[in-house]
Each structure stands twice: as C-alpha cells, then as structure tokens.
Design an enzyme around this catalytic site. Structure first.
Site, PDB file in Angstrom:
ATOM      1  CG  LEU A  33     -27.975 -23.659  32.929  1.00  0.00           C
ATOM      2  CD1 LEU A  33     -27.064 -24.893  33.041  1.00  0.00           C
ATOM      3  CD2 LEU A  33     -27.497 -22.578  33.898  1.00  0.00           C
ATOM      4  CB  SER A 124     -35.541  -2.258  33.084  1.00  0.00           C
ATOM      5  OG  SER A 124     -34.727  -1.390  32.347  1.00  0.00           O
ATOM      6  CE1 TYR A 149     -34.891  -6.843  28.942  1.00  0.00           C
ATOM      7  CE2 TYR A 149     -34.639  -4.460  28.948  1.00  0.00           C
ATOM      8  CZ  TYR A 149     -34.560  -5.674  29.600  1.00  0.00           C
ATOM      9  OH  TYR A 149     -34.170  -5.706  30.918  1.00  0.00           O
ATOM     10  CE  LYS A 153     -37.029  -6.978  32.087  1.00  0.00           C
ATOM     11  NZ  LYS A 153     -36.953  -8.179  32.920  1.00  0.00           N
ATOM     12  CG  ASN A 179     -27.246   1.846  32.937  1.00  0.00           C
ATOM     13  OD1 ASN A 179     -28.300   2.467  33.069  1.00  0.00           O
ATOM     14  ND2 ASN A 179     -26.747   1.551  31.754  1.00  0.00           N
ATOM     15  NE  ARG A 295     -26.422   1.353  22.329  1.00  0.00           N
ATOM     16  CZ  ARG A 295     -26.087   0.729  23.445  1.00  0.00           C
ATOM     17  NH1 ARG A 295     -25.325  -0.356  23.387  1.00  0.00           N
ATOM     18  NH2 ARG A 295     -26.472   1.186  24.616  1.00  0.00           N
TER      19      ARG A 295
END
Ligand code: NAD
Ligand code: WQD
Length: 342
Positions: A33, A124, A149, A153, A179, A295
């Site tokens: 959680l 991903s 990140y 993967k 996505n 970005r």
C-alpha cells in the site's frame, strides 16, 4: 485458477483483479500500500460479490512472501508491484533498483521455493530504449532506456530469461504495456496518483475537475503532425484483459516453457493535442492548456505493433479513444478526490 497478484491494489492491478474475478479466478492480493489503499479492493468486492484475500506486505520481505505462499497453492503469479515514476527514479535510483529488481528476485525465489512456475510480469514499452524504430516489435532487442525506472524493467526481463534458462519448469510472460489510461466503465475504479500527477491523463482530468488551473503540454515543436508527442494509449480494462488472456494462454499451453514477451497497445499513435480534443468532446468540459518546454527524456513518437498478442493470445484492444475519455471523466467526476474520501 488461484492467482497471486502483487501490487493488486494499484491502478492496473485493481482493474486486473476485477477482470480475473469476472472470469471466476480466485485472487489473493499482496501489496504494501505504498502507492495505493484498500478502497478499490472493497469496491471490487461490492461490485462482484466475491471475496478478495488481502495480505499487506512488501515483496522484499521473504517471511511475508513465505507466509502467503504457505497459505495458498497458486497456479500463477501476476507481478505488478513496483515503483513507477520515471522522474523520481532519476532522483532515487537505489530505491527503484531495490523495489523493482531486488523485489522481483525475492518473488521469483519464493515461487521457486514453493514450486510455482507461471509468472506474468508488468513490463513496459520503455524496454525498447531510445533508438528503436517504430512501431515497436517484440523481436527487437532490449534497448537502453535513459531512466533507472526503464532500466529496472530491462533487468527484470533479463533475470527472467536467465532464470528460465536455468529452470526448465519456468513459464514467464512479459507484458510490455504502452500507455494505459482510462478507468473501469462503472466509474468505481480508476487512477488515483498521490501528489502532483506525472502522467498526462490524471493531470488533465484534475484540471477538468478544477483541482489544477491548466495543463502544460510538454513540447510543441516535435517532428509530428501537430508538434506534440505521439503515444499508444490503451484502455486500462483492455490491458487488464490482456492479463487474463496471458493467464489463459499459459493454462491452454501446458508444454510452453521459457519466456515470451507481448506488446499490449492499440497500434495507433495519438498526439497530446488529440487527447485534449477527445477529452473535451467526451466530457463537454474545456481544458485550459499552454505549450511548455519539452520534458527531459520524452521521445517524439512511439507505438506498438500488437500483432503477436492478437495472433498468440487472441487479444486485441477493443475500446476506442472516445470510451477511454468518457471513462476517465466518469471516474474523475464521480471521485474528484480519488479514493481519499473513504
Ligand atoms: P501503481 O503504483 O498504481 O501500482 C503498483 C502497486 O504496487 C501499488 O499498489 C503499490 O502500493 C504496490 N507496491 C509498490 N512497491 C511495493 C512493494 N515493495 N511491495 C508490495 N507492493 C508494492 O502502478 P500501476 O500504474 O498500476 O503499475 C503497475 C505495474 O505496471 C508496475 O510494475 C509498473 O511499472 C507497470 N507499468 C505501468 C505503466 C503505467 O503507465 N501505469 C506502464 C508500463 C508498466
Ligand atoms: C504522455 C505524453 C508527455 C504530462 C510514461 C513512462 C512509461 C510508462 C507510461 C511505466 C508525453 C505529455 C504529460 C503533462 C504533457 N510508464 N505530457 N503534460 O511519458 O509516454 O510514459 O508512462 O512504465 O515508461 O515513461 O507517459 O503520460 O507521462 O506522457 O504534455 O502534464 O503527454 O510529454 O508526450 P509517457 P505520460
């Protein structure tokens, strides 16, 4: 089948738990959680009238994993639990390697100790790296994603391959998501990020509901038709059904061994401005936006070739962009503060 779902209280996990219960699988959720709450699980129980056994625990906690594997004989594990914020991963790389890589190793070791062979992993599109040519195909080599990140993967896919080579009983599936957006069509389940959303749809939906003033469109000078980036957005319930398709494929192919990767996407590139227009049309709510600088780390355009999932799993994305937007808006307008009111 009885399925252990790590990260099953999260965004994609909760939608998949619902899809599994709807197909009469039994589900045990294991989640610490850290980025979720039990509210979606309670809602799924109310929607289906079925019980979800919930263990609050960390995938790096070997004793907690042994407790859950000791209490149940699982037919398969679906592994969502991970940290997933690309930007944060550049600030806290060790936390990402710790949870995503070490945590996955702990889980695979627990499966080995308890003789569970079937494993479905949340991978991903980022594993194709920055140099891959679109559309991405599973036969392309794993690339070098720029973020920690993304690297986690790639590493877990490598670990799965090495483990499969050493353990002939292992049956691993990597599902490479493009996505995922949208929400369950009831409006009861959806994406509820903590803090300022990193991803486009949660940010846009929070602008529409009045929690934020405007959307910044990151970059208007990409070499695309309207200058904004193209992505392959797919409905989260289609993605959830990709998991049930993979689970059923493993069950239907008892001779299958080793690992197999599948792209889960629609095969279509959609721009940021297309998304804004589709959302405004579906919701009737205007979304103020401004074009902002690019970005760091964003690629101009990528989308899936999803033929392999269609041919082998019999899976195709069924829900169109209009439905993705309607369902995003239904969720956000019915739950303006996400799950936090309960
Ligand atoms: P999410 O954050 O909503 O769900 C992840 C869940 O894992 C959360 O419920 C969190 O509490 C739990 N968790 C995290 N660390 C844990 C730990 N150490 N032990 C136990 N539980 C832990 O994210 P999501 O969007 O549902 O993503 C699910 C998976 O799909 C992740 O592996 C993510 O990397 C992958 N993925 C997501 C996207 C996307 O765009 N959302 C795209 C590609 C891949
Ligand atoms: C989509 C587009 C942004 C926010 C990320 C991860 C990927 C996978 C999915 C986990 C881009 C633009 C966004 C905003 C914007 N996650 N945008 N304003 O970056 O394609 O993929 O999530 O595995 O690994 O990298 O998704 O939703 O962040 O961005 O203009 O406020 O929306 O530039 O073009 P992305 P996203």
């Amino acid at each position: 089948m009885k399925v252990l779902v790590t990260g099953g209280a999260g965004y994609i996990g909760s939608h998949t738990v619902l899809a599994l219960l709807q197909q009469d699988h039994q589900v045990v959720v294991f989640d610490n959680l850290c980025n979720a709450s039990e509210v979606p699980l309670a809602r799924i129980e109310a929607m289906t009238g079925k019980h979800i056994e919930f263990f609050r625990g960390d995938i790096r906690d070997v004793a907690a994993l042994d407790a859950v594997f000791g209490a149940h004989q699982f037919d398969a594990v679906i592994h969502f639990a991970a940290l997933k914020a690309v930007g944060e991963s550049t600030q806290k790389p060790l936390a990402y390697y710790q949870t995503n890589v070490h945590g996955s190793v702990c889980l695979l070791e627990a499966m080995q100790r308890h003789q569970v062979t079937d494993f479905i992993f949340s991978s991903s599109a980022t594993v194709y790296g920055e140099l891959a040519i679109v559309p991405y195909l599973e036969s392309m080599p794993l690339g070098s994603p720029s973020s920690p990140y993304g690297a986690t993967k790639v590493m877990v896919e490598r670990i799965m391959a090495d483990y499969a080579a050493a353990n002939p009983e292992f049956r691993g599936v990597s599902l490479r998501y493009f996505n995922p957006i949208g929400a369950h069509e009831s409006g009861n389940l959806g994406e509820d990020p903590k803090g300022i959303p990193n991803n486009l749809l949660p940010y846009l939906a929070q602008v529409a509901v009045g929690r934020r003033t405007h959307l910044s469109v990151f970059g208007g000078d990409y070499p695309t038709q309207d200058g904004t980036c193209l992505r392959d957005y797919l409905h989260v319930m289609d993605l959830a059904e990709g998991h049930t398709a993979a689970l059923n494929w493993l069950a239907d192919h008892p001779q299958q061994r080793g690992i197999e990767a599948f792209n889960l996407g629609t095969g279509q590139g959609v721009s940021v401005l297309d998304i804004i227009a589709a959302f405004e049309q579906a919701s009737g709510v205007p979304v103020p936006y401004e074009i902002a600088p690019r970005r760091a780390g964003d690629l101009a355009a990528f989308w899936a070739n999803a033929d392999k999932a269609s041919t082998m799993l019999g899976w195709q994305a069924k829900r169109n962009l209009t439905q993705m937007m309607h369902d995003t808006w239904r969720w956000q307008s019915q739950n303006p503060s996400g799950y936090s009111e309960e």
